[in-house]
Design a protein around this motif. Structure first.
Motif, PDB file in Angstrom:
ATOM      1  N   TYR A   1      75.986 -47.275  -8.642  1.00 59.38           N
ATOM      2  CA  TYR A   1      75.249 -46.592  -9.895  1.00 59.38           C
ATOM      3  C   TYR A   1      73.637 -46.319 -10.093  1.00 59.38           C
ATOM      4  N   ARG A   2      72.591 -47.212 -10.261  1.00 56.65           N
ATOM      5  CA  ARG A   2      71.774 -47.439 -10.471  1.00 56.65           C
ATOM      6  C   ARG A   2      71.036 -47.052  -9.342  1.00 56.65           C
ATOM      7  N   HIS A   3      71.179 -46.887  -7.906  1.00 52.05           N
ATOM      8  CA  HIS A   3      70.528 -46.002  -7.063  1.00 52.05           C
ATOM      9  C   HIS A   3      71.227 -44.875  -7.026  1.00 52.05           C
ATOM     10  N   HIS A   4      72.287 -44.351  -7.291  1.00 54.52           N
ATOM     11  CA  HIS A   4      71.949 -42.839  -7.524  1.00 54.52           C
ATOM     12  C   HIS A   4      71.461 -41.869  -8.241  1.00 54.52           C
ATOM     13  N   SER A   5      71.303 -42.892  -9.820  1.00 51.15           N
ATOM     14  CA  SER A   5      71.145 -42.428 -11.364  1.00 51.15           C
ATOM     15  C   SER A   5      69.036 -42.265 -10.911  1.00 51.15           C
ATOM     16  N   LEU A   6      68.833 -43.224  -9.654  1.00 49.66           N
ATOM     17  CA  LEU A   6      67.338 -43.241  -9.630  1.00 49.66           C
ATOM     18  C   LEU A   6      67.079 -41.804  -9.051  1.00 49.66           C
ATOM     19  N   SER A   7      68.461 -41.162  -8.086  1.00 48.18           N
ATOM     20  CA  SER A   7      67.211 -40.313  -7.331  1.00 48.18           C
ATOM     21  C   SER A   7      67.078 -39.515  -8.145  1.00 48.18           C
ATOM     22  N   PHE A   8      67.772 -39.382  -9.119  1.00 48.11           N
ATOM     23  CA  PHE A   8      67.809 -37.468 -10.804  1.00 48.11           C
ATOM     24  C   PHE A   8      66.671 -37.944 -10.843  1.00 48.11           C
ATOM     25  N   SER A   9      65.537 -36.928 -10.966  1.00 49.52           N
ATOM     26  CA  SER A   9      64.773 -36.234 -12.162  1.00 49.52           C
ATOM     27  C   SER A   9      65.534 -36.312 -13.543  1.00 49.52           C
TER      28      SER A   9
ATOM     29  N   SER B   1      89.543 -40.310 -10.976  1.00 53.56           N
ATOM     30  CA  SER B   1      88.939 -38.896 -11.807  1.00 53.56           C
ATOM     31  C   SER B   1      87.186 -39.432 -12.303  1.00 53.56           C
ATOM     32  N   ILE B   2      87.106 -40.814 -12.016  1.00 52.57           N
ATOM     33  CA  ILE B   2      85.697 -40.568 -13.426  1.00 52.57           C
ATOM     34  C   ILE B   2      84.515 -41.390 -12.535  1.00 52.57           C
ATOM     35  N   GLY B   3      85.619 -41.982 -11.449  1.00 56.65           N
ATOM     36  CA  GLY B   3      84.512 -43.077 -11.362  1.00 56.65           C
ATOM     37  C   GLY B   3      83.863 -42.672  -9.853  1.00 56.65           C
ATOM     38  N   LEU B   4      83.806 -41.723  -9.461  1.00 54.42           N
ATOM     39  CA  LEU B   4      82.467 -40.915  -8.055  1.00 54.42           C
ATOM     40  C   LEU B   4      82.277 -39.591  -8.558  1.00 54.42           C
ATOM     41  N   PRO B   5      81.170 -39.853 -10.790  1.00 52.94           N
ATOM     42  CA  PRO B   5      80.350 -38.967 -10.266  1.00 52.94           C
ATOM     43  C   PRO B   5      79.158 -37.839  -9.601  1.00 52.94           C
ATOM     44  N   LEU B   6      79.900 -36.878  -9.321  1.00 53.35           N
ATOM     45  CA  LEU B   6      78.714 -36.280  -8.613  1.00 53.35           C
ATOM     46  C   LEU B   6      78.253 -34.240  -9.637  1.00 53.35           C
ATOM     47  N   GLY B   7      78.120 -33.636  -9.373  1.00 55.38           N
ATOM     48  CA  GLY B   7      77.708 -32.085  -9.247  1.00 55.38           C
ATOM     49  C   GLY B   7      77.205 -32.671 -11.323  1.00 55.38           C
ATOM     50  N   GLY B   8      77.628 -32.162 -12.258  1.00 53.00           N
ATOM     51  CA  GLY B   8      77.494 -32.081 -13.698  1.00 53.00           C
ATOM     52  C   GLY B   8      77.712 -32.990 -14.177  1.00 53.00           C
ATOM     53  N   LEU B   9      78.824 -34.306 -13.533  1.00 52.22           N
ATOM     54  CA  LEU B   9      79.270 -35.497 -14.157  1.00 52.22           C
ATOM     55  C   LEU B   9      78.192 -36.049 -13.594  1.00 52.22           C
ATOM     56  N   GLY B  10      77.580 -36.036 -12.544  1.00 50.22           N
ATOM     57  CA  GLY B  10      76.805 -37.117 -11.684  1.00 50.22           C
ATOM     58  C   GLY B  10      74.964 -37.179 -12.919  1.00 50.22           C
ATOM     59  N   VAL B  11      74.880 -36.427 -13.172  1.00 51.01           N
ATOM     60  CA  VAL B  11      73.787 -35.837 -13.861  1.00 51.01           C
ATOM     61  C   VAL B  11      73.846 -36.194 -15.373  1.00 51.01           C
ATOM     62  N   ASN B  12      75.309 -35.852 -15.424  1.00 49.27           N
ATOM     63  CA  ASN B  12      75.323 -36.009 -17.643  1.00 49.27           C
ATOM     64  C   ASN B  12      75.984 -37.655 -17.794  1.00 49.27           C
TER      65      ASN B  12
ATOM     66  N   TYR C   1      80.993 -36.774  -0.534  1.00 48.11           N
ATOM     67  CA  TYR C   1      79.616 -36.465  -0.959  1.00 48.11           C
ATOM     68  C   TYR C   1      79.020 -37.439  -2.100  1.00 48.11           C
ATOM     69  N   PHE C   2      79.896 -38.588  -2.855  1.00 41.49           N
ATOM     70  CA  PHE C   2      79.544 -38.837  -2.839  1.00 41.49           C
ATOM     71  C   PHE C   2      78.459 -40.362  -2.461  1.00 41.49           C
ATOM     72  N   LEU C   3      78.604 -41.074  -1.201  1.00 43.00           N
ATOM     73  CA  LEU C   3      78.330 -41.612   0.104  1.00 43.00           C
ATOM     74  C   LEU C   3      77.463 -40.829   0.585  1.00 43.00           C
ATOM     75  N   ILE C   4      76.747 -39.873   0.542  1.00 42.71           N
ATOM     76  CA  ILE C   4      75.654 -38.685   0.648  1.00 42.71           C
ATOM     77  C   ILE C   4      75.362 -38.718  -0.353  1.00 42.71           C
ATOM     78  N   ALA C   5      75.250 -39.094  -1.643  1.00 44.20           N
ATOM     79  CA  ALA C   5      74.686 -38.909  -3.087  1.00 44.20           C
ATOM     80  C   ALA C   5      73.814 -40.380  -3.009  1.00 44.20           C
ATOM     81  N   VAL C   6      75.225 -41.589  -3.137  1.00 48.39           N
ATOM     82  CA  VAL C   6      73.896 -42.370  -3.696  1.00 48.39           C
ATOM     83  C   VAL C   6      73.798 -42.957  -2.597  1.00 48.39           C
ATOM     84  N   ARG C   7      73.263 -42.260  -0.888  1.00 44.59           N
ATOM     85  CA  ARG C   7      72.380 -42.198  -0.090  1.00 44.59           C
ATOM     86  C   ARG C   7      70.738 -41.966  -0.275  1.00 44.59           C
TER      87      ARG C   7
END
Length: 545
Positions: free
Chosen positions: A42-50, A144-155, A415-421
């Motif tokens: 999740y931390r690595h995923h978060s660092l990819s967001f502006s 249901s919410i443990g692989l956040p993408l899209g709007g859930l990922g940003v929020n 999609y989540f695995l692609i996002a966290v990479r």
């Protein structure tokens, strides 16, 4: 007599028995490893967001709290203060590790992990004392919410976006998730509700209102129920009043102000607009799950995004199911109601959240999808309780709900695995902030969207104060700022124009502040540098009381 008679679900898959057979130490060890591993992802995923100035403001407020201004005196907040839900957490983060913009990612991730764990506990909480937890409720929540993408990922991955408010609400529901709510639990519930309401009014609608509605139904069906319902109602209403009293006392001592409340911006839509807003609500739920396929070309992966839609559809079904049985129970004997108190609160809160979003102007743009995040979290918990605690009466319904969440997660996972990479995002604001510091530019002006993030990314060493162009003049912009930033002692000598030029047209800057001694183009930003103090040219508005 209790209104809610709970039918318990027996484990219907062997994995539950497998986990139960493992030694407790091993189960906790596996859970801890999974927790640490997901935290890293999740931390690595978060660092990819502006990030932007909204997020940076929370960090700047946290820095003020950590350095002698715990009540944020002189601060002018935005439409929601987020004081107790975000600013205090950033203050704690600054105290622990100093002023570091990585907190813009780490604090939201920690809060999100708290949401995830609390939701899983709430979904599997034993319905009666001594009963075992059903692991499948937790599986449903994670799916249901443990692989956040899209709007859930940003929020979830960056904030503020009411994630901390959701965490506090889940903790409140955990306190109420017992056959009988004891006095200590009531007091803790009231304290937590008061604390949350100081930063965000949202629990009034999705926690307090459901409590009032269910209490009214219980007392109407059974006069004796007032003994258990009146104390809870009094505590809930008392918390709303207490939050207002505490804030009034804080203002006497000296604290933040809100000049433009969120409620003043919300309006009920015309009846003719209901169909289009209903469709926008559907699209908003799809955006939250990266499943918005409308207008997309037929190509590989489109089918997967269609299948992901099964998750928000399942949430809608869970809420409808409980509400339908609640309405039916109002016409039947008390003993016939087959679900528990907290599940009713979740379903009513979801309905309020969805209806408020659909029938107000919140749907005018998809940037407002964050207001539906509580619906998704509550829906995940309710679906998990339906599987693990027998909220869904029929075994077939429980099995379908379980597999619906698993299928949704299966199509979300790639999609989540692609996002966290994705690599970490290096914002131009960081390089801009460092350049300002290196060139001795410490005090300046800029648009709201171009100032707070640059200030934070500079390590809070280059201070850019927000100004607004009204078509004729530049004024102070009291929005997420410390009003003392515009004091006469502050001597700004540059204007920062962000890459989009939002709110600070260069010709207007020159017209009001004069011709700069030099102009620099750096990292997409334009810096108009003066050899004098330009604060005298700014129109300083009076701050509304």
């Amino acid at each position: 007599m209790e209104l809610l008679v709970i039918r318990y679900a027996r484990p219907f898959l062997p994995l539950s028995r497998f986990f139960s057979a493992l030694p407790a130490a091993l189960r906790w060890g596996v859970a801890a490893l999974l927790f640490v591993g997901m935290a890293w992802l999740y931390r690595h995923h978060s660092l990819s967001f502006s990030t932007n100035s909204d997020y940076a403001n929370s960090l700047l407020q946290g820095d003020a709290i950590a350095h002698g201004n715990p009540l944020l005196n002189h601060w002018v907040m935005t439409t929601v203060s987020y004081y107790t839900t975000d600013a205090l957490l950033y203050g704690i983060g600054v105290l622990i590790r100093g002023f570091d913009t990585v907190l813009l990612h780490e604090i939201p991730v920690v809060v999100y992990l708290g949401v995830l764990v609390s939701a899983m506990l709430l979904a599997t909480n034993a319905a009666r004392r001594g009963a075992k937890r059903n692991v499948w409720g937790a599986v449903v929540v994670f799916a249901s919410i443990g692989l956040p993408l899209g709007g859930l990922g940003v929020n979830f991955m960056i904030g503020p976006a009411r994630t901390c408010t959701i965490l506090y609400m889940l903790l409140m529901l955990l306190l109420l998730d017992t056959p009988r709510v004891s006095v200590p639990r009531l007091l803790l519930f009231g304290t937590l509700l008061t604390f949350t309401l100081l930063g965000d009014d949202f629990p009034r609608y999705v926690i307090v209102v459901p409590i009032l509605l269910l209490a009214a139904l219980r007392v109407w069906r059974d006069r004796a129920a007032w003994k258990t319902e009146v104390p809870l109602v009094c505590v809930a209403i008392g918390a709303v009043v207490a939050a207002k009293v505490v804030y009034a006392l804080m203002k006497l001592v000296g604290t933040y102000v809100i000049t433009d409340s969120f409620s003043s911006q919300v309006a009920v839509i015309p009846i003719n607009d209901v169909p289009i807003h209903f469709l926008r609500t559907i699209e908003s739920l799809q955006v939250l799950y990266y499943a918005n396929f409308w207008g997309e070309t037929i190509r590989a992966g489109l089918g997967a995004r269609v299948m992901i839609c099964i998750l928000p559809v399942s949430f809608c079904f869970a809420s409808w199911y409980v509400l339908a049985r609640l309405a039916k129970a109002a016409r039947q004997p008390v003993q016939a109601i087959p679900f528990d108190r907290v599940s009713a609160y979740l379903a009513i809160g979801m309905a309020i959240n969805l209806l408020a979003y659909t029938f107000t102007n919140l749907t005018t743009n998809l940037g407002a999808v964050r207001y539906l995040v509580p619906f998704c979290v509550f829906g995940a918990v309710l679906l998990g309780r339906g599987v693990s605690r027998g909220v869904f009466v029929r075994r077939r319904t429980r099995v379908l709900a379980l597999y619906a969440s698993l299928v949704g997660a299966l199509f979300t996972l790639p999609y989540f695995l692609i996002a966290v990479r994705q690599p970490s995002y290096d914002p131009p604001a960081r390089r801009m902030g460092e350049w300002l510091v290196a060139n001795g530019l410490r005090e300046g002006y800029g648009s709201y969207w171009g100032c707070a993030e640059v200030t934070a990314r500079s390590g809070n060493r280059a201070h850019i104060r927000p100004i607004a162009w009204d078509g004729a003049n530049f004024h102070t912009f009291f929005w997420g700022v410390d009003s003392r930033w515009f004091a006469p002692s502050v001597q700004p000598n540059f204007v920062l124009i962000d890459p989009e030029g939002f709110g600070t047209p260069p010709a207007s800057v020159i017209k009001q502040f004069g011709i700069p001694s030099r102009t620099e183009q750096q990292f997409g930003y334009t810096v108009l540098i003066y050899d004098r103090d330009i604060s005298g040219k700014l129109i300083v508005d009076k701050l509304a009381p």
